[in-house]
Design a protein around this motif. Structure first.
Motif, PDB file in Angstrom:
ATOM      1  N   PHE A  63       0.802  -1.221   0.000  1.00  0.00           N
ATOM      2  CA  PHE A  63       0.000   0.000   0.000  1.00  0.00           C
ATOM      3  C   PHE A  63       0.838   1.276   0.000  1.00  0.00           C
ATOM      4  N   GLU A  64       2.047   1.201   0.509  1.00  0.00           N
ATOM      5  CA  GLU A  64       2.922   2.378   0.596  1.00  0.00           C
ATOM      6  C   GLU A  64       4.357   1.977   0.222  1.00  0.00           C
ATOM      7  N   PRO A  65       4.596   1.664  -1.041  1.00  0.00           N
ATOM      8  CA  PRO A  65       5.930   1.169  -1.425  1.00  0.00           C
ATOM      9  C   PRO A  65       7.043   2.192  -1.198  1.00  0.00           C
ATOM     10  N   GLU A  66       6.778   3.474  -1.469  1.00  0.00           N
ATOM     11  CA  GLU A  66       7.815   4.490  -1.270  1.00  0.00           C
ATOM     12  C   GLU A  66       8.179   4.611   0.207  1.00  0.00           C
ATOM     13  N   LEU A  67       7.151   4.686   1.046  1.00  0.00           N
ATOM     14  CA  LEU A  67       7.380   4.770   2.487  1.00  0.00           C
ATOM     15  C   LEU A  67       8.177   3.571   2.982  1.00  0.00           C
ATOM     16  N   THR A  68       7.768   2.378   2.551  1.00  0.00           N
ATOM     17  CA  THR A  68       8.386   1.148   3.045  1.00  0.00           C
ATOM     18  C   THR A  68       9.829   1.008   2.585  1.00  0.00           C
ATOM     19  N   SER A  69      10.080   1.239   1.325  1.00  0.00           N
ATOM     20  CA  SER A  69      11.445   1.077   0.812  1.00  0.00           C
ATOM     21  C   SER A  69      12.400   2.071   1.459  1.00  0.00           C
ATOM     22  N   ASN A  70      11.952   3.299   1.677  1.00  0.00           N
ATOM     23  CA  ASN A  70      12.821   4.291   2.310  1.00  0.00           C
ATOM     24  C   ASN A  70      13.056   3.972   3.783  1.00  0.00           C
ATOM     25  N   ALA A  71      12.027   3.499   4.474  1.00  0.00           N
ATOM     26  CA  ALA A  71      12.199   3.151   5.880  1.00  0.00           C
ATOM     27  C   ALA A  71      13.162   1.980   6.045  1.00  0.00           C
ATOM     28  N   VAL A  72      13.021   0.961   5.197  1.00  0.00           N
ATOM     29  CA  VAL A  72      13.929  -0.185   5.269  1.00  0.00           C
ATOM     30  C   VAL A  72      15.356   0.248   4.923  1.00  0.00           C
ATOM     31  N   ALA A  73      15.501   1.103   3.919  1.00  0.00           N
ATOM     32  CA  ALA A  73      16.829   1.597   3.553  1.00  0.00           C
ATOM     33  C   ALA A  73      17.457   2.400   4.688  1.00  0.00           C
ATOM     34  N   ALA A  74      16.638   3.143   5.427  1.00  0.00           N
ATOM     35  CA  ALA A  74      17.157   3.928   6.552  1.00  0.00           C
ATOM     36  C   ALA A  74      17.778   3.029   7.604  1.00  0.00           C
ATOM     37  N   LEU A  75      17.203   1.830   7.795  1.00  0.00           N
ATOM     38  CA  LEU A  75      17.783   0.884   8.748  1.00  0.00           C
ATOM     39  C   LEU A  75      19.034   0.233   8.169  1.00  0.00           C
ATOM     40  N   GLU A  76      18.985  -0.128   6.901  1.00  0.00           N
ATOM     41  CA  GLU A  76      20.144  -0.779   6.279  1.00  0.00           C
ATOM     42  C   GLU A  76      21.366   0.132   6.269  1.00  0.00           C
ATOM     43  N   LEU A  77      21.136   1.459   6.204  1.00  0.00           N
ATOM     44  CA  LEU A  77      22.231   2.422   6.153  1.00  0.00           C
ATOM     45  C   LEU A  77      22.495   3.067   7.520  1.00  0.00           C
ATOM     46  N   ALA A  78      21.901   2.517   8.562  1.00  0.00           N
ATOM     47  CA  ALA A  78      22.011   3.111   9.899  1.00  0.00           C
ATOM     48  C   ALA A  78      23.429   3.011  10.448  1.00  0.00           C
ATOM     49  N   ASP A  79      23.760   3.938  11.341  1.00  0.00           N
ATOM     50  CA  ASP A  79      25.048   3.954  12.024  1.00  0.00           C
ATOM     51  C   ASP A  79      24.865   3.599  13.491  1.00  0.00           C
ATOM     52  N   GLU A  80      25.912   3.017  14.071  1.00  0.00           N
ATOM     53  CA  GLU A  80      25.958   2.785  15.518  1.00  0.00           C
ATOM     54  C   GLU A  80      26.519   4.043  16.168  1.00  0.00           C
ATOM     55  N   ASP A  81      25.818   4.551  17.182  1.00  0.00           N
ATOM     56  CA  ASP A  81      26.199   5.822  17.806  1.00  0.00           C
ATOM     57  C   ASP A  81      26.165   5.663  19.322  1.00  0.00           C
ATOM     58  N   ILE A  82      27.321   5.383  19.926  1.00  0.00           N
ATOM     59  CA  ILE A  82      27.486   5.161  21.377  1.00  0.00           C
ATOM     60  C   ILE A  82      26.327   4.361  21.964  1.00  0.00           C
ATOM     61  N   GLY A  83      26.039   3.228  21.328  1.00  0.00           N
ATOM     62  CA  GLY A  83      25.013   2.329  21.833  1.00  0.00           C
ATOM     63  C   GLY A  83      23.640   2.517  21.231  1.00  0.00           C
ATOM     64  N   PHE A  84      23.435   3.549  20.435  1.00  0.00           N
ATOM     65  CA  PHE A  84      22.159   3.796  19.776  1.00  0.00           C
ATOM     66  C   PHE A  84      22.262   3.433  18.291  1.00  0.00           C
ATOM     67  N   ILE A  85      21.106   3.114  17.691  1.00  0.00           N
ATOM     68  CA  ILE A  85      21.042   2.844  16.258  1.00  0.00           C
ATOM     69  C   ILE A  85      20.463   4.089  15.609  1.00  0.00           C
ATOM     70  N   ARG A  86      21.283   4.825  14.875  1.00  0.00           N
ATOM     71  CA  ARG A  86      20.870   6.092  14.274  1.00  0.00           C
ATOM     72  C   ARG A  86      20.529   5.856  12.810  1.00  0.00           C
ATOM     73  N   LEU A  87      19.257   6.022  12.450  1.00  0.00           N
ATOM     74  CA  LEU A  87      18.789   5.780  11.083  1.00  0.00           C
ATOM     75  C   LEU A  87      19.407   6.781  10.113  1.00  0.00           C
ATOM     76  N   ASP A  88      19.573   6.336   8.880  1.00  0.00           N
ATOM     77  CA  ASP A  88      20.126   7.211   7.849  1.00  0.00           C
ATOM     78  C   ASP A  88      19.156   8.364   7.591  1.00  0.00           C
ATOM     79  N   PRO A  89      19.594   9.613   7.756  1.00  0.00           N
ATOM     80  CA  PRO A  89      18.679  10.756   7.618  1.00  0.00           C
ATOM     81  C   PRO A  89      18.063  10.893   6.232  1.00  0.00           C
ATOM     82  N   LYS A  90      18.872  10.761   5.191  1.00  0.00           N
ATOM     83  CA  LYS A  90      18.374  10.992   3.838  1.00  0.00           C
ATOM     84  C   LYS A  90      17.271  10.003   3.480  1.00  0.00           C
ATOM     85  N   ALA A  91      17.486   8.725   3.782  1.00  0.00           N
ATOM     86  CA  ALA A  91      16.488   7.708   3.445  1.00  0.00           C
ATOM     87  C   ALA A  91      15.233   7.871   4.292  1.00  0.00           C
ATOM     88  N   PHE A  92      15.414   8.095   5.589  1.00  0.00           N
ATOM     89  CA  PHE A  92      14.232   8.159   6.464  1.00  0.00           C
ATOM     90  C   PHE A  92      13.392   9.392   6.165  1.00  0.00           C
TER      91      PHE A  92
END
Length: 470
Positions: free
Chosen positions: A212-241
């Protein structure tokens, strides 16, 4: 099959101003007990036989509230940071992708709002057990609440035919917040309140969102795939999210899918969406008043009066709400609670700092509060949590005097490091590199007296910061 609680903790909660503000929203405030709503949510589904450790989705500004408050109740969640607010659909897609990757695609996710009140957690967990059976058969299950009145502040669910098993039903329709006559009609027809809490298999949510929302879903999944580790936190990729459209899970998926279901929750529930809702869950006295903090009432009835500091004395109130903090007071007829959000919007347009920020300012290491501000001087109370470390810094326009009133301070000043104990003080000359830390096991409390030509918070040159703040 074990369940992963996913707690959504990024909202701002402006309808509960002046207690809830953008800098410290309602989920991190102790509104109904000595624990915050977020802590109560974590403890509702504790890690153990039935639940795996939780995942928390929050805004980057709130990451240390989440971490500290979770530690206080002995829970260690995975914390995923959103670079922008995009409502619940992108957040739940990210959480589903994370859980699927870590525990397997068929793992069940229990999506929970962090700012709701559930008075009977054992009944809630019983409803989760029923919902899990329906979710395991390929359903996105919503928890519906049997209404006790025709509320216009909640969305509703029209339950359909019973599903195989006990207590789960198909969903005929989701409907938005109604007007009063429509709400009464829904109540008479057996509709349920939509609690905004869900249970579903991780892979099912992703596949339905993609349909139902392919653009939303693909960008959200990409934000996780490109995420960084930040002193114990998972920081999602800003551009994708940020490329994911902002939509609620209701609009994005639930109102379109044919795989939804609803389980009736017989537990006491409130989303605490306004001050009248807070009044309703409080313990009223014989005159129907709910009070908290230093409050004195005379000839008053049916009112909610709360103070976070000053004595609030009221005479002749009837169905009125009064909420006082150290820097703001709200007074209104309780039935105007829904208008608080509009008031906050007006305050923001007037550039009132009270719209967003509390007198007590929270930082990763603790808090500070301005006690007195005058010409060329400022007095602050500073609290540093055990293990907290402020940035290595200097100031161009002010000197500081530190007086320790509780605990032990470790002070770095130029090339020296020394300890300042309770009832001792030290002086930080203008321009000197310095740092404050709490090496002890109890909170460090000190009074800071600043003197100089400019005392703004932007007169801080950070040379080193373990919290990675600019």
């Amino acid at each position: 099959m074990k369940i992963v609680p996913v707690v959504l903790a990024g909202g701002t909660g402006t309808r509960l101003w002046p207690l809830s503000r953008n800098a410290l929203p309602k989920q991190f405030i102790a509104l109904t007990s000595n624990l915050s709503l977020f802590q109560e949510t974590l403890l509702r589904t504790p890690p153990g036989p039935d639940f795996l450790p939780p995942v928390v989705i929050t805004n980057g500004d709130y990451r240390f509230y989440v971490q500290r408050q979770a530690q206080e109740v002995g829970i260690e969640p995975a914390i995923i940071l959103e670079p922008a607010r995009r409502d619940s659909a992108p957040a739940l897609v990210v959480a589903s992708a994370y859980v699927a990757r870590r525990y397997g695609p068929e793992t069940l996710i229990l999506a929970l709002a962090s700012d709701h009140v559930v008075r009977e957690p054992e009944k809630f967990r019983a409803a989760v057990t029923i919902a899990a059976k329906a979710a395991a058969l390929g359903r996105i299950v919503t928890f519906g609440i049997a209404p006790d009145s025709p509320r216009t502040s909640y969305g509703y669910i029209n339950p359909g035919a019973a599903l195989g098993g006990e207590g789960a039903f198909e969903v005929d329709s989701f409907v938005e917040k109604p007007d009063a006559p429509t709400a009464q009609r829904y109540l008479d027809a057996g509709y349920l309140w939509n609690s905004g809490n869900f249970l579903f298999p991780a892979e099912l949510l992703i596949s339905e969102a993609m349909a139902f929302e392919p653009e939303l879903t693909s960008n959200a999944v990409a934000a996780l795939e490109l995420a960084d580790e930040d002193i114990g936190f998972i920081r999602l990729d800003p551009k994708a999210f940020e490329a994911a459209p902002a939509k609620s899970i209701d609009f994005a998926v639930l109102e379109h899918t044919r795989k939804s279901a609803v389980v009736r929750g017989d537990f006491s529930w409130s989303d605490l969406g306004s001050w009248d809702a807070v009044y309703e869950v409080g313990a009223a006295d014989g005159d129907g008043n709910v009070v908290q903090g230093p409050v004195a009432l005379l000839d008053s009835s049916g009112s909610y009066v709360r103070s976070e500091g000053p004595l609030v004395a009221c005479i002749g109130l009837e169905n009125v709400s009064v909420v006082a903090t150290s820097d703001a007071v709200l007074v209104m007829p309780t039935d105007r609670s829904q208008d608080v959000k509009d008031l906050v919007t007006q305050l923001k347009k007037s550039n009132r700092r009270e719209a967003d920020v509390h007198q007590i300012v929270h930082r990763p290491w603790g808090t500070y509060e301005t006690v007195c501000l005058g010409d060329r001087f400022q007095v602050k109370k500073i609290v540093v949590e055990p293990g907290g470390v402020l940035s290595l810094q200097k100031h161009h326009h002010r000197a500081e005097h530190w007086i320790v009133v509780r605990g032990t301070a470790e002070v770095t000043l130029a090339d020296r490091k020394f300890t300042v104990h309770e009832n001792e003080s030290t002086y930080i000359p203008l321009g000197n590199v310095h740092r404050l830390a709490n090496p002890g096991r109890i909170r460090l409390e000190l009074i800071e007296v600043q003197t100089g030509s400019y005392l703004g918070e932007d007169d801080i040159v950070r040379l080193e910061n373990i919290y990675q703040r600019a």
